[in-house]
Write a protein that holds these residues in place. Structure first.
Motif, mmCIF file in Angstrom:
data_model
loop_
_atom_site.group_PDB
_atom_site.id
_atom_site.type_symbol
_atom_site.label_atom_id
_atom_site.label_comp_id
_atom_site.label_asym_id
_atom_site.label_seq_id
_atom_site.Cartn_x
_atom_site.Cartn_y
_atom_site.Cartn_z
ATOM 1 N N ASN A 1 0.797 -1.222 0.000
ATOM 2 C CA ASN A 1 0.000 0.000 0.000
ATOM 3 C C ASN A 1 0.833 1.277 0.000
ATOM 4 O O ASN A 1 0.372 2.301 -0.473
ATOM 5 N N TYR A 2 2.064 1.226 0.517
ATOM 6 C CA TYR A 2 2.932 2.410 0.351
ATOM 7 C C TYR A 2 3.427 2.481 -1.085
ATOM 8 O O TYR A 2 3.553 3.566 -1.651
ATOM 9 N N LEU A 3 3.673 1.315 -1.682
ATOM 10 C CA LEU A 3 4.192 1.297 -3.058
ATOM 11 C C LEU A 3 3.108 1.635 -4.083
ATOM 12 O O LEU A 3 3.415 1.989 -5.215
ATOM 13 N N ARG A 4 1.838 1.512 -3.697
ATOM 14 C CA ARG A 4 0.778 1.806 -4.664
ATOM 15 C C ARG A 4 0.814 3.274 -5.075
ATOM 16 O O ARG A 4 0.274 3.672 -6.081
ATOM 17 N N GLN A 5 1.468 4.095 -4.257
ATOM 18 C CA GLN A 5 1.533 5.523 -4.576
ATOM 19 C C GLN A 5 2.609 5.809 -5.628
ATOM 20 O O GLN A 5 2.815 6.943 -6.016
ATOM 21 N N THR A 6 3.324 4.799 -6.110
ATOM 22 C CA THR A 6 4.348 4.977 -7.150
ATOM 23 C C THR A 6 3.779 4.407 -8.460
ATOM 24 O O THR A 6 2.696 3.849 -8.466
ATOM 25 N N ASN A 7 4.559 4.548 -9.545
ATOM 26 C CA ASN A 7 4.044 3.866 -10.752
ATOM 27 C C ASN A 7 4.816 2.577 -11.043
ATOM 28 O O ASN A 7 4.931 2.152 -12.181
ATOM 29 N N LEU A 8 5.328 1.946 -9.993
ATOM 30 C CA LEU A 8 6.026 0.668 -10.147
ATOM 31 C C LEU A 8 4.994 -0.457 -10.329
ATOM 32 O O LEU A 8 3.901 -0.387 -9.752
ATOM 33 N N SER A 9 5.358 -1.454 -11.114
ATOM 34 C CA SER A 9 4.446 -2.611 -11.233
ATOM 35 C C SER A 9 4.704 -3.552 -10.045
ATOM 36 O O SER A 9 5.855 -3.825 -9.701
ATOM 37 N N ILE A 10 3.624 -3.992 -9.408
ATOM 38 C CA ILE A 10 3.765 -4.734 -8.129
ATOM 39 C C ILE A 10 2.941 -6.023 -8.160
ATOM 40 O O ILE A 10 1.765 -6.021 -8.516
ATOM 41 N N LEU A 11 3.600 -7.095 -7.710
ATOM 42 C CA LEU A 11 2.924 -8.392 -7.582
ATOM 43 C C LEU A 11 3.089 -8.858 -6.142
ATOM 44 O O LEU A 11 4.195 -8.815 -5.591
ATOM 45 N N LEU A 12 1.993 -9.283 -5.528
ATOM 46 C CA LEU A 12 2.068 -9.849 -4.172
ATOM 47 C C LEU A 12 1.713 -11.337 -4.254
ATOM 48 O O LEU A 12 0.667 -11.703 -4.799
ATOM 49 N N LEU A 13 2.586 -12.169 -3.712
ATOM 50 C CA LEU A 13 2.380 -13.616 -3.760
ATOM 51 C C LEU A 13 2.146 -14.167 -2.361
ATOM 52 O O LEU A 13 2.945 -13.916 -1.459
ATOM 53 N N GLU A 14 1.065 -14.891 -2.192
ATOM 54 C CA GLU A 14 0.737 -15.493 -0.889
ATOM 55 C C GLU A 14 0.622 -17.007 -1.060
ATOM 56 O O GLU A 14 -0.076 -17.475 -1.956
ATOM 57 N N LYS A 15 1.289 -17.740 -0.195
ATOM 58 C CA LYS A 15 1.256 -19.203 -0.371
ATOM 59 C C LYS A 15 -0.092 -19.820 0.027
ATOM 60 O O LYS A 15 -0.493 -20.840 -0.505
ATOM 61 N N ASN B 1 -8.281 -4.387 -0.752
ATOM 62 C CA ASN B 1 -9.103 -3.673 -1.736
ATOM 63 C C ASN B 1 -8.380 -2.445 -2.283
ATOM 64 O O ASN B 1 -8.409 -2.191 -3.487
ATOM 65 N N LEU B 2 -7.713 -1.693 -1.407
ATOM 66 C CA LEU B 2 -6.978 -0.510 -1.880
ATOM 67 C C LEU B 2 -5.851 -0.916 -2.830
ATOM 68 O O LEU B 2 -5.597 -0.257 -3.839
ATOM 69 N N ALA B 3 -5.188 -2.027 -2.509
ATOM 70 C CA ALA B 3 -4.091 -2.506 -3.360
ATOM 71 C C ALA B 3 -4.629 -2.894 -4.741
ATOM 72 O O ALA B 3 -4.093 -2.479 -5.769
ATOM 73 N N ILE B 4 -5.709 -3.652 -4.758
ATOM 74 C CA ILE B 4 -6.290 -4.113 -6.034
ATOM 75 C C ILE B 4 -6.757 -2.922 -6.871
ATOM 76 O O ILE B 4 -6.492 -2.838 -8.072
ATOM 77 N N LEU B 5 -7.417 -1.974 -6.201
ATOM 78 C CA LEU B 5 -7.936 -0.807 -6.924
ATOM 79 C C LEU B 5 -6.826 -0.010 -7.597
ATOM 80 O O LEU B 5 -7.051 0.638 -8.611
ATOM 81 N N SER B 6 -5.635 -0.056 -6.999
ATOM 82 C CA SER B 6 -4.552 0.737 -7.610
ATOM 83 C C SER B 6 -3.698 -0.116 -8.561
ATOM 84 O O SER B 6 -2.609 0.273 -8.930
ATOM 85 N N GLY B 7 -4.190 -1.275 -8.910
ATOM 86 C CA GLY B 7 -3.536 -2.049 -9.972
ATOM 87 C C GLY B 7 -2.518 -3.077 -9.501
ATOM 88 O O GLY B 7 -1.857 -3.709 -10.317
#
Ligand SMILES: Cc1cc2nc3c(=O)[nH]c(=O)nc-3n(C[C@H](O)[C@H](O)[C@H](O)COP(=O)(O)OP(=O)(O)OC[C@H]3O[C@@H](n4cnc5c(N)ncnc54)[C@H](O)[C@@H]3O)c2cc1C
Length: 433
Positions: free
Chosen positions: A21-35, A203-209
């Protein structure tokens, strides 16, 4: 072709989501992986019939870092603060807990001289700078400031309540007192449980791509060309990341990096001892003694609290949700059958007759509360979420030098994200020059 990402976050618990959620404020592409099948890690809440069960008793420290970080990210934290009253139990005797002004004045546990000593000790805790305690264990510090045995025991009891740590002989005094001071500012029990935090962050993470994938265990992390990383999932799928944030536990990080990097640090994180506990989460149709909302053992390391008295935790408003917890010493041998009866016996003492009102209950006989029992000198290994591998950052409740629990998870998640943002900004200004 392996897909490329700017940042890959491994682990979808509180730390991973805060970083995302801090990184969502950048234009970096982000993937979160959960086992796991579900995201949230230990901040998950399970809905069992109509009840919302956190994984054991969860209280958010009002003065803690997690609260301020979550609010900064726009997360709504709805719930109430439990009163600081309740009882302490010792050898079948009960005393008012001297954790509130009224408790201090009325408790039968303390004689006049001890009452004065306890007040002085509490004031000392409030005023002391924890950094001055860097070279002491909590036990050494307690022996220095407490003159009577009962005050020593009370400090250990309060310490357990604040940190879940039942090893004063091992725990760093600096970290213990930092967290004690936070805990003395009160806590919040959250309506709907801690899942509400995770759901909002998700939800905030998903909304920001940001892309989130569950059922995606990372097996290995390798160095890849031009200072990047190659991640291999357990199904052999590969992906490339410029930065990686490991928001897993320390053992899992060790397994993922294995011998893949030419560094001397391998194995450092495997020597970290966790803080563990046993929890009995209970829903009752009726509380036999409705006035009994909080209790702890003084010598016996038990906790009991009625969370639904303050937070909405059941769709049936008549139901009561409470937690009974045993703080485990790191060297303690855990006998699962025995633990169940120990927890039940403690509840028998506080709420005799509770068994006839059980709607549902769940036992977690040995659960990691915090991935690291903080010890003297740990901070040397944990410098601002960095590792010796450039581009690989750590986050989690173990990864923050002075903070633990949700405060440690959230602040290390924030730090890891900031390190990446800082690195990117430096690169951009170097390119510009
Ligand atoms: C009984 C109990 C009571 C607690 N009470 C409190 C409290 O009162 N106050 C408080 O502040 N804190 C409390 N906590 C602690 C708090 O829940 C945790 O500190 C916090 O949730 C940890 O978040 P995390 O992101 O660091 O780790 P986790 O929540 O453990 O998240 C790590 C995630 O990484 C995933 N993962 C691991 N390996 C891999 C891999 N190879 N690939 C992909 N994913 C992977 C895991 O599945 C997990 O979802 C309590 C915890 C427990 C268990």
């Amino acid at each position: 072709m392996a897909q490329k990402w700017d940042v890959i976050i491994v682990g979808g618990g509180l730390a991973g989501y805060v970083a995302a959620n801090y990184l969502r404020q950048t234009n970096l592409s982000i993937l979160l992986l959960e086992k796991g099948k579900h995201v949230g890690g230990r901040a998950r809440t399970n809905k069992m019939n109509q009840q919302y069960f956190n994984l054991g008793p969860h209280a958010l420290y009002k003065r803690g870092k997690a609260r301020s970080i979550l609010e900064e990210l726009g997360i709504h934290l709805n719930g109430k603060s439990p009163k600081l009253g309740g009882i302490l139990m010792e050898n079948n005797f009960e005393y008012a807990a001297p954790f509130s002004p009224l408790g201090v004045l009325t408790t039968g546990l303390l004689r006049t001289k001890e009452r004065m000593e306890w007040i002085a000790v509490l004031l000392k805790v409030m005023r002391i700078d924890p950094q001055t305690l860097a070279n002491q264990t909590f036990q050494q510090w307690v022996k220095q400031i407490a003159h009577s045995e009962v005050i020593e025991s009370l400090l250990y009891t309060l310490g357990r309540l604040a940190t879940y740590c039942h090893a004063p002989d091992k725990m760093s005094a600096k970290v213990m007192v930092t967290n004690l001071k936070n805990a003395m500012g009160g806590v919040l029990y959250l309506d709907g449980g801690w899942q509400t935090i995770i759901d909002q962050l998700h939800n905030l993470a998903i909304l920001s791509g940001i892309q989130v994938r569950s059922h995606a265990p990372v097996k290995q992390i390798y160095p890849y060309e031009q200072k990047q990383f190659k991640l291999v999932l357990s199904n052999e799928e590969e992906m490339i990341g410029k930065y990686v944030i490991s928001a897993t536990g320390p053992q899992e990080l060790n397994e993922m990096i294995g011998e893949n990097f030419n560094i001397g640090q391998n194995g450092v994180f495997s020597r970290i001892t966790p803080i563990k506990g046993a929890t009995l989460d209970v829903a009752l149709s009726r509380l036999p003694n409705p006035k009994r909302l909080f209790a702890m053992g003084i010598t016996d390391p038990f906790y009991y609290s009625v969370h639904s008295h303050y937070a909405h935790l059941s769709d049936d408003t008549n139901h009561t949700i409470l937690h009974v917890f045993k703080y485990l010493h790191p060297d303690e041998h855990i006998d699962k059958t025995n633990i169940k009866s120990e927890l039940e016996q403690f509840l028998d003492k506080v709420q005799p007759g509770w068994k006839q009102y059980v709607v549902t209950s769940r036992l977690l006989p040995t659960i990691t509360v915090n991935q690291r029992l903080p010890q003297i000198g740990d901070e040397l290994k944990l410098q601002r979420s960095r590792t010796v591998i450039p581009g690989l950052y750590i986050a989690g409740d173990w990864a923050s030098p002075d903070l633990i629990l949700a405060d440690g998870a959230a602040s290390s998640g924030k730090h890891a994200a900031h390190e990446i943002i800082l690195n990117e900004t430096r690169k951009e200004s170097a390119n510009f020059k």
